[in-house]
Scaffold this motif. Structure first.
Motif, PDB file in Angstrom:
ATOM      1  N   ALA A  60       0.491  -1.529  -0.129  1.00  0.00           N
ATOM      2  CA  ALA A  60       0.193  -0.186   0.468  1.00  0.00           C
ATOM      3  C   ALA A  60       0.709   1.176  -0.049  1.00  0.00           C
ATOM      4  O   ALA A  60       0.684   2.361  -0.586  1.00  0.00           O
ATOM      5  N   ALA A  61       1.922   1.112   0.847  1.00  0.00           N
ATOM      6  CA  ALA A  61       3.015   2.361   0.436  1.00  0.00           C
ATOM      7  C   ALA A  61       3.299   3.111  -0.297  1.00  0.00           C
ATOM      8  O   ALA A  61       3.590   4.183  -1.027  1.00  0.00           O
ATOM      9  N   LEU A  62       4.036   1.738  -1.217  1.00  0.00           N
ATOM     10  CA  LEU A  62       4.540   2.724  -2.627  1.00  0.00           C
ATOM     11  C   LEU A  62       3.507   2.643  -3.284  1.00  0.00           C
ATOM     12  O   LEU A  62       4.086   4.166  -4.109  1.00  0.00           O
ATOM     13  N   PRO A  63       2.943   2.613  -3.565  1.00  0.00           N
ATOM     14  CA  PRO A  63       1.587   2.970  -4.480  1.00  0.00           C
ATOM     15  C   PRO A  63       1.221   4.624  -4.234  1.00  0.00           C
ATOM     16  O   PRO A  63       1.010   5.693  -5.151  1.00  0.00           O
ATOM     17  N   ALA A  64       1.054   4.909  -3.160  1.00  0.00           N
ATOM     18  CA  ALA A  64       1.220   6.266  -2.602  1.00  0.00           C
ATOM     19  C   ALA A  64       1.733   7.117  -2.218  1.00  0.00           C
ATOM     20  O   ALA A  64       1.668   8.441  -3.170  1.00  0.00           O
ATOM     21  N   ALA A  65       3.107   6.701  -2.000  1.00  0.00           N
ATOM     22  CA  ALA A  65       4.193   6.868  -2.615  1.00  0.00           C
ATOM     23  C   ALA A  65       4.440   7.868  -3.735  1.00  0.00           C
ATOM     24  O   ALA A  65       5.608   9.016  -3.903  1.00  0.00           O
ATOM     25  N   LEU A  66       4.197   6.752  -4.876  1.00  0.00           N
ATOM     26  CA  LEU A  66       4.993   7.182  -6.401  1.00  0.00           C
ATOM     27  C   LEU A  66       3.402   8.082  -6.627  1.00  0.00           C
ATOM     28  O   LEU A  66       3.840   9.164  -7.560  1.00  0.00           O
ATOM     29  N   ALA A  67       2.186   8.029  -6.212  1.00  0.00           N
ATOM     30  CA  ALA A  67       1.401   9.064  -6.168  1.00  0.00           C
ATOM     31  C   ALA A  67       1.777  10.235  -6.133  1.00  0.00           C
ATOM     32  O   ALA A  67       0.862  11.590  -7.009  1.00  0.00           O
ATOM     33  N   ALA A  68       2.680  10.468  -4.384  1.00  0.00           N
ATOM     34  CA  ALA A  68       2.510  11.680  -3.591  1.00  0.00           C
ATOM     35  C   ALA A  68       3.776  11.770  -4.913  1.00  0.00           C
ATOM     36  O   ALA A  68       3.638  13.556  -5.228  1.00  0.00           O
ATOM     37  N   LEU A  69       5.031  11.229  -4.973  1.00  0.00           N
ATOM     38  CA  LEU A  69       5.754  12.085  -5.580  1.00  0.00           C
ATOM     39  C   LEU A  69       6.419  12.577  -6.705  1.00  0.00           C
ATOM     40  O   LEU A  69       6.490  13.079  -7.767  1.00  0.00           O
ATOM     41  N   ALA A  70       5.076  11.263  -8.152  1.00  0.00           N
ATOM     42  CA  ALA A  70       4.935  11.782  -9.650  1.00  0.00           C
ATOM     43  C   ALA A  70       4.009  11.306  -9.618  1.00  0.00           C
ATOM     44  O   ALA A  70       3.528   9.871  -9.965  1.00  0.00           O
ATOM     45  N   PRO A  71       3.063  12.254 -10.071  1.00  0.00           N
ATOM     46  CA  PRO A  71       1.664  12.328 -10.203  1.00  0.00           C
ATOM     47  C   PRO A  71       1.044  11.099 -11.357  1.00  0.00           C
ATOM     48  O   PRO A  71       0.598  10.331 -11.933  1.00  0.00           O
ATOM     49  N   GLU A  72       2.403  11.189 -12.443  1.00  0.00           N
ATOM     50  CA  GLU A  72       1.873  10.734 -14.065  1.00  0.00           C
ATOM     51  C   GLU A  72       2.286   9.161 -13.564  1.00  0.00           C
ATOM     52  O   GLU A  72       2.040   8.492 -14.597  1.00  0.00           O
ATOM     53  N   THR A  73       2.901   8.652 -12.852  1.00  0.00           N
ATOM     54  CA  THR A  73       2.961   7.065 -12.134  1.00  0.00           C
ATOM     55  C   THR A  73       1.765   6.530 -12.107  1.00  0.00           C
ATOM     56  O   THR A  73       1.305   5.141 -12.258  1.00  0.00           O
ATOM     57  N   ARG A  74       0.612   7.448 -11.527  1.00  0.00           N
ATOM     58  CA  ARG A  74      -0.197   6.881 -11.168  1.00  0.00           C
ATOM     59  C   ARG A  74      -0.989   5.283 -11.889  1.00  0.00           C
ATOM     60  O   ARG A  74      -1.464   5.040 -11.167  1.00  0.00           O
ATOM     61  N   ASP A  75      -1.257   5.693 -13.460  1.00  0.00           N
ATOM     62  CA  ASP A  75      -1.011   4.456 -14.166  1.00  0.00           C
ATOM     63  C   ASP A  75      -0.292   3.073 -14.126  1.00  0.00           C
ATOM     64  O   ASP A  75      -0.476   2.167 -14.965  1.00  0.00           O
ATOM     65  N   LEU A  76       0.599   3.222 -13.967  1.00  0.00           N
ATOM     66  CA  LEU A  76       1.135   1.411 -13.745  1.00  0.00           C
ATOM     67  C   LEU A  76       0.957   1.192 -12.599  1.00  0.00           C
ATOM     68  O   LEU A  76       0.295   1.245 -12.346  1.00  0.00           O
ATOM     69  N   ALA A  77       0.761   0.203 -13.683  1.00  0.00           N
ATOM     70  CA  ALA A  77      -0.145  -1.179 -13.248  1.00  0.00           C
ATOM     71  C   ALA A  77       1.327  -1.923 -11.728  1.00  0.00           C
ATOM     72  O   ALA A  77       1.494  -2.120 -12.212  1.00  0.00           O
ATOM     73  N   PHE A  78       0.609  -2.563 -11.000  1.00  0.00           N
ATOM     74  CA  PHE A  78       1.116  -3.431  -9.838  1.00  0.00           C
ATOM     75  C   PHE A  78       0.918  -4.560 -10.095  1.00  0.00           C
ATOM     76  O   PHE A  78      -0.530  -5.192 -10.084  1.00  0.00           O
ATOM     77  N   GLY A  79       1.673  -5.472 -10.849  1.00  0.00           N
ATOM     78  CA  GLY A  79       1.440  -7.320 -10.503  1.00  0.00           C
ATOM     79  C   GLY A  79       1.413  -8.184  -9.499  1.00  0.00           C
ATOM     80  O   GLY A  79       1.858  -7.534  -8.740  1.00  0.00           O
ATOM     81  N   GLU A  80       1.492  -9.687  -9.133  1.00  0.00           N
ATOM     82  CA  GLU A  80       2.314 -10.370  -8.632  1.00  0.00           C
ATOM     83  C   GLU A  80       2.909 -10.606  -7.885  1.00  0.00           C
ATOM     84  O   GLU A  80       3.951  -9.882  -8.344  1.00  0.00           O
ATOM     85  N   PRO A  81       3.452 -10.445  -6.504  1.00  0.00           N
ATOM     86  CA  PRO A  81       4.670  -9.724  -5.962  1.00  0.00           C
ATOM     87  C   PRO A  81       6.247 -11.298  -6.519  1.00  0.00           C
ATOM     88  O   PRO A  81       5.497 -11.754  -7.155  1.00  0.00           O
ATOM     89  N   THR A  82       6.872 -10.976  -6.588  1.00  0.00           N
ATOM     90  CA  THR A  82       8.560 -11.749  -7.210  1.00  0.00           C
ATOM     91  C   THR A  82       8.677 -12.268  -5.861  1.00  0.00           C
ATOM     92  O   THR A  82       9.288 -11.285  -5.126  1.00  0.00           O
ATOM     93  N   ASP A  83       9.348 -13.098  -6.509  1.00  0.00           N
ATOM     94  CA  ASP A  83      10.776 -14.405  -6.377  1.00  0.00           C
ATOM     95  C   ASP A  83      11.504 -13.876  -6.596  1.00  0.00           C
ATOM     96  O   ASP A  83      12.450 -14.297  -6.369  1.00  0.00           O
ATOM     97  N   ARG A  84      12.046 -13.525  -7.686  1.00  0.00           N
ATOM     98  CA  ARG A  84      12.968 -12.938  -8.783  1.00  0.00           C
ATOM     99  C   ARG A  84      14.024 -12.006  -7.883  1.00  0.00           C
ATOM    100  O   ARG A  84      15.228 -12.237  -7.554  1.00  0.00           O
ATOM    101  N   ILE A  85      13.545 -11.284  -6.926  1.00  0.00           N
ATOM    102  CA  ILE A  85      14.778 -10.479  -6.105  1.00  0.00           C
ATOM    103  C   ILE A  85      14.030 -10.643  -4.331  1.00  0.00           C
ATOM    104  O   ILE A  85      13.742 -11.092  -4.601  1.00  0.00           O
ATOM    105  N   ALA A  86      15.389 -10.092  -4.040  1.00  0.00           N
ATOM    106  CA  ALA A  86      14.922 -11.351  -2.137  1.00  0.00           C
ATOM    107  C   ALA A  86      14.002  -9.710  -1.763  1.00  0.00           C
ATOM    108  O   ALA A  86      13.128  -9.927  -1.170  1.00  0.00           O
ATOM    109  N   HIS A  87      14.288  -7.835  -2.132  1.00  0.00           N
ATOM    110  CA  HIS A  87      14.036  -7.351  -2.061  1.00  0.00           C
ATOM    111  C   HIS A  87      13.886  -5.643  -2.562  1.00  0.00           C
ATOM    112  O   HIS A  87      14.868  -5.784  -3.494  1.00  0.00           O
ATOM    113  N   GLY A  88      12.646  -5.557  -1.934  1.00  0.00           N
ATOM    114  CA  GLY A  88      12.475  -4.207  -3.427  1.00  0.00           C
ATOM    115  C   GLY A  88      11.450  -5.352  -5.063  1.00  0.00           C
ATOM    116  O   GLY A  88      10.865  -5.113  -3.913  1.00  0.00           O
TER     117      GLY A  88
END
Length: 134
Positions: free
Chosen positions: A66-94
């Motif tokens: 929940a925190a990342l989409p909110a931070a992105l919207a506040a920081l760069a409103p043009e990113t509000r159309d980015l899709a958030f997909g399924e979580p990934t195990d390809r990376i440990a964190h981030g």
């Protein structure tokens, strides 16, 4: 014995300083950390073109979900159309940003690897002093 302590004291100071910096880095990735969310949001905003999907590391989904989409919207409103997909195990964190023909690794490990030379100089300065020789 006094001479041994004189040689050992600077090494202990370096050890303590490196340990403090490592602890600072670990708090960046700690649960609920605003600095961690802000760092990732700024990295995503810097490279996103709008048609990608953001995939959060499975280990981070609870604190970033929940925190990342909110931070992105506040920081760069043009990113509000980015899709958030399924979580990934390809990376440990981030996060990773996945597009039709792109894949951008925005994990903490990738950020450190990207800045390796700069960080190596910083570590050398800590270990060997700012002047390079003592």
């Amino acid at each position: 014995m006094h001479r041994r302590h004189a040689r050992l004291d600077p090494r202990l100071e370096v050890r303590d300083e490196v340990r403090a910096r490592v602890e600072d880095l670990s708090t960046l990735e700690g649960p609920g950390t605003e600095r961690y969310v802000a760092l990732l949001a700024s990295r995503v905003a810097a490279v996103a073109r709008g048609s990608e999907t953001v995939r959060i590391a499975s280990a981070d989904i609870k604190r970033l979900g929940a925190a990342l989409p909110a931070a992105l919207a506040a920081l760069a409103p043009e990113t509000r159309d980015l899709a958030f997909g399924e979580p990934t195990d390809r990376i440990a964190h981030g996060v990773e940003l996945v597009g039709e023909r792109t894949h951008v690794d925005l994990s903490l490990e990738a950020i450190v690897a990207e800045r390796r030379d700069e960080l190596s100089l910083e570590v050398a300065a800590i270990l060997f002093g700012a002047g390079g020789s003592d």
